[in-house]
Scaffold this motif. Structure first.
Motif, PDB file in Angstrom:
ATOM      1  N   ASN A  42       0.818  -1.206   0.000  1.00 36.44           N
ATOM      2  CA  ASN A  42       0.000   0.000   0.000  1.00 36.44           C
ATOM      3  C   ASN A  42       0.856   1.261   0.000  1.00 36.44           C
ATOM      4  OD1 ASN A  42      -2.972  -0.866   0.466  1.00 36.44           O
ATOM      5  ND2 ASN A  42      -1.816  -2.121   1.909  1.00 36.44           N
ATOM      6  N   PRO A  43       0.310   2.374  -0.495  1.00 36.94           N
ATOM      7  CA  PRO A  43       1.052   3.635  -0.427  1.00 36.94           C
ATOM      8  C   PRO A  43       1.524   3.972   0.984  1.00 36.94           C
ATOM      9  CG  PRO A  43      -0.832   3.890  -1.873  1.00 36.94           C
ATOM     10  CD  PRO A  43      -0.962   2.522  -1.234  1.00 36.94           C
ATOM     11  N   ALA A  44       0.735   3.606   1.993  1.00 37.27           N
ATOM     12  CA  ALA A  44       1.142   3.888   3.369  1.00 37.27           C
ATOM     13  C   ALA A  44       2.407   3.116   3.747  1.00 37.27           C
ATOM     14  CB  ALA A  44       0.011   3.549   4.328  1.00 37.27           C
ATOM     15  N   ASP A  45       2.591   1.905   3.198  1.00 33.33           N
ATOM     16  CA  ASP A  45       3.821   1.157   3.453  1.00 33.33           C
ATOM     17  C   ASP A  45       5.022   1.908   2.888  1.00 33.33           C
ATOM     18  OD1 ASP A  45       2.577  -1.159   4.674  1.00 33.33           O
ATOM     19  OD2 ASP A  45       1.920  -1.753   2.681  1.00 33.33           O
ATOM     20  N   LEU A  46       4.864   2.434   1.677  1.00 38.24           N
ATOM     21  CA  LEU A  46       5.945   3.188   1.056  1.00 38.24           C
ATOM     22  C   LEU A  46       6.223   4.475   1.822  1.00 38.24           C
ATOM     23  CD1 LEU A  46       5.196   1.123  -1.172  1.00 38.24           C
ATOM     24  CD2 LEU A  46       5.708   2.900  -2.849  1.00 38.24           C
ATOM     25  N   ALA A  47       5.161   5.133   2.307  1.00 38.26           N
ATOM     26  CA  ALA A  47       5.345   6.358   3.080  1.00 38.26           C
ATOM     27  C   ALA A  47       6.106   6.084   4.372  1.00 38.26           C
ATOM     28  CB  ALA A  47       3.983   6.987   3.385  1.00 38.26           C
ATOM     29  N   ARG A  48       5.825   4.934   4.982  1.00 33.47           N
ATOM     30  CA  ARG A  48       6.541   4.581   6.222  1.00 33.47           C
ATOM     31  C   ARG A  48       8.017   4.343   5.939  1.00 33.47           C
ATOM     32  NH1 ARG A  48       6.055  -0.196  10.381  1.00 33.47           N
ATOM     33  NH2 ARG A  48       5.767   0.942  12.336  1.00 33.47           N
ATOM     34  N   LEU A  49       8.318   3.634   4.858  1.00 37.81           N
ATOM     35  CA  LEU A  49       9.711   3.397   4.486  1.00 37.81           C
ATOM     36  C   LEU A  49      10.437   4.709   4.180  1.00 37.81           C
ATOM     37  CD1 LEU A  49       9.127   0.287   2.219  1.00 37.81           C
ATOM     38  CD2 LEU A  49      10.616   0.307   4.232  1.00 37.81           C
ATOM     39  N   ALA A  50       9.706   5.652   3.598  1.00 36.24           N
ATOM     40  CA  ALA A  50      10.306   6.929   3.218  1.00 36.24           C
ATOM     41  C   ALA A  50      10.369   7.929   4.370  1.00 36.24           C
ATOM     42  CB  ALA A  50       9.526   7.546   2.061  1.00 36.24           C
ATOM     43  N   GLY A  51       9.736   7.600   5.512  1.00 39.13           N
ATOM     44  CA  GLY A  51       9.741   8.505   6.657  1.00 39.13           C
ATOM     45  C   GLY A  51       8.718   9.601   6.564  1.00 39.13           C
ATOM     46  N   ARG A  52       7.614   9.363   5.835  1.00 37.23           N
ATOM     47  CA  ARG A  52       6.591  10.401   5.633  1.00 37.23           C
ATOM     48  C   ARG A  52       5.229   9.955   6.156  1.00 37.23           C
ATOM     49  NH1 ARG A  52       5.249  10.519   0.967  1.00 37.23           N
ATOM     50  NH2 ARG A  52       6.552   8.982  -0.097  1.00 37.23           N
ATOM     51  N   TYR A  53       5.202   9.034   7.111  1.00 41.08           N
ATOM     52  CA  TYR A  53       3.939   8.511   7.610  1.00 41.08           C
ATOM     53  C   TYR A  53       3.577   9.186   8.927  1.00 41.08           C
ATOM     54  CZ  TYR A  53       0.285   4.955   8.153  1.00 41.08           C
ATOM     55  OH  TYR A  53      -0.923   4.317   8.272  1.00 41.08           O
ATOM     56  N   VAL A  63       7.895  -3.666   8.293  1.00 40.47           N
ATOM     57  CA  VAL A  63       6.803  -2.909   7.696  1.00 40.47           C
ATOM     58  C   VAL A  63       5.754  -3.882   7.179  1.00 40.47           C
ATOM     59  CG1 VAL A  63       7.872  -2.854   5.400  1.00 40.47           C
ATOM     60  CG2 VAL A  63       6.353  -0.975   6.093  1.00 40.47           C
ATOM     61  N   GLY A  64       4.596  -3.369   6.807  1.00 41.32           N
ATOM     62  CA  GLY A  64       3.563  -4.208   6.201  1.00 41.32           C
ATOM     63  C   GLY A  64       2.230  -4.074   6.902  1.00 41.32           C
ATOM     64  N   LEU A  65       1.310  -3.269   6.340  1.00 41.00           N
ATOM     65  CA  LEU A  65       0.018  -3.036   6.968  1.00 41.00           C
ATOM     66  C   LEU A  65      -0.954  -4.197   6.790  1.00 41.00           C
ATOM     67  CD1 LEU A  65      -0.662   0.695   6.027  1.00 41.00           C
ATOM     68  CD2 LEU A  65       0.048  -0.204   8.236  1.00 41.00           C
ATOM     69  N   GLU A  66      -0.801  -4.967   5.715  1.00 38.55           N
ATOM     70  CA  GLU A  66      -1.813  -5.982   5.404  1.00 38.55           C
ATOM     71  C   GLU A  66      -1.181  -7.347   5.180  1.00 38.55           C
ATOM     72  OE1 GLU A  66      -5.625  -4.435   3.256  1.00 38.55           O
ATOM     73  OE2 GLU A  66      -3.888  -3.863   2.056  1.00 38.55           O
TER      74      GLU A  66
END
Length: 349
Positions: A42-53, A63-66
């Motif tokens: 999910n986009p939120a997973d990518l945002a977390r990796l990028a430090g923008r969550y 990581v991994g929401l689902e």
């Protein structure tokens, strides 16, 4: 076992790496051990990796929401689950081969349901359900306005709205997105721009719109407000533009337009166990009825995580990208899995 980890925030495909870590071990009395079958990216997973969550972990982290998986062991005090049960994992940090977690943090589902579809329910479907059914009282035939209609949440909004007898007015950025939106179940699609209000009136006539769902932000929110009746609400749940929301004070003061944010992680954290399970059951039932369906773009093994995350960022990608931590699975998308050459290809560590 294999697990995705990251030691620093950065470009997701570079930050994420596949590691060998100790197996989680046998479950305690109130826990279960789950083999993870599929994880939707999910986009939120990518945002977390990028430090923008909205919330960031202490590094190093995973990581991994689902995820969806099969129970392989149960603690002595777990009586409503059994070895072999398929479950949706409610918690986060799921990009790994096995999870040991509290039995209260999984949701049992029917074994015949497609695991790839189940793996996409927690984020997209639950977000869409909360947006469509919880923020306004809408009569059948009413219009919902939304941006980003071809996103995972946007598609689920169109599917749920049509099932509920509601109509969707979908705002797109390019004219070549209009037909894909209609094919995905949208009732109407128009291109954003200075003449948005006039184009919307041509589609909806005098029918009122009281709810707008926004995943973009920026100056487009002010144009969304012009499409709503006095007292209507805008719910922002995404930051695709990367820009602050713009909305005139006159819309808030004189027309009573409401603006609020929605963050599923926060919403779930404030639910009781019963409320959360009711939401999951609502989503699973819509999947069983054929109302909800996520498009599948491709599947990847854990050790090809870099390629998977680069695929997510490809322009024009249609459908969700999945990680399969324990190899190919039996699902309705099996032919697509077998056809994908990336299943056997790993990124260099």
């Amino acid at each position: 076992m294999k697990q995705i980890r990251f030691d620093a925030f950065g470009p997701p495909s570079q930050a994420a790496r596949c590691c060998e870590v100790p197996a989680p071990g046998a479950p305690s009395a109130w826990e279960v051990l789950v083999d993870v079958e599929a994880c939707a990216v999910n986009p939120a997973d990518l945002a977390r990796l990028a430090g923008r969550y909205g919330e960031l972990p202490k590094l190093p982290a995973t990581v991994g929401l689902e995820a969806v998986g099969r129970v392989v062991d149960c603690g002595a005090s777990v009586h409503d689950l059994a070895v072999g049960d398929r479950v949706i994992l409610i918690g986060n940090d799921n990009w790994c081969q096995q999870r040991r977690l509290a039995a209260s943090q999984v949701f049992k589902v029917a074994p015949e349901l497609d695991p790839l579809q189940l793996a996409a329910l927690k984020v997209n479907a639950c977000t869409a359900l909360e947006l469509v059914r919880r923020h306004a009282t809408l009569e059948r035939g009413a219009w919902i306005v939304q941006t980003a209609p071809l996103s995972g949440v946007g598609r689920a909004v169109m599917q749920i709205a049509r099932h509920d007898g509601l109509r969707t007015l979908n705002i797109v950025r390019r004219s070549d997105a209009i037909e894909p939106v209609r094919a995905a179940g949208g009732d109407a699609a128009i291109v954003d721009g200075p003449d948005l209000a006039q184009a919307a009136r041509a589609v909806t006539g005098s029918a009122p719109a009281m709810l707008a769902l926004d995943a973009v932000g920026g100056d487009g929110v002010a144009r969304l407000a012009k499409l709503l009746e006095p007292g209507g609400a805008i719910v922002n749940y995404g930051m695709l533009s990367g820009k602050p929301i713009e909305l005139g004070c006159d819309e808030l003061i004189f027309r009573g337009i409401g603006l609020k944010g929605f963050w599923l992680t926060q919403r779930l954290s404030r639910m009781t166990h019963v409320q959360r399970n009711a939401l999951m059951a609502e989503a699973v039932e819509l999947l069983r009825l054929g109302v909800l369906r996520a498009e599948v773009a491709a599947t990847y093994p854990l050790d090809a995580v870099g390629r998977a995350l680069r695929h997510v960022d490809e322009p024009g990608r249609s459908g969700k990208v999945y990680l399969l931590p324990n190899g190919p699975i039996d699902s309705g998308a099996g032919d697509r899995q077998r056809a994908s050459p990336v299943l056997a290809a790993a990124d260099p560590l």
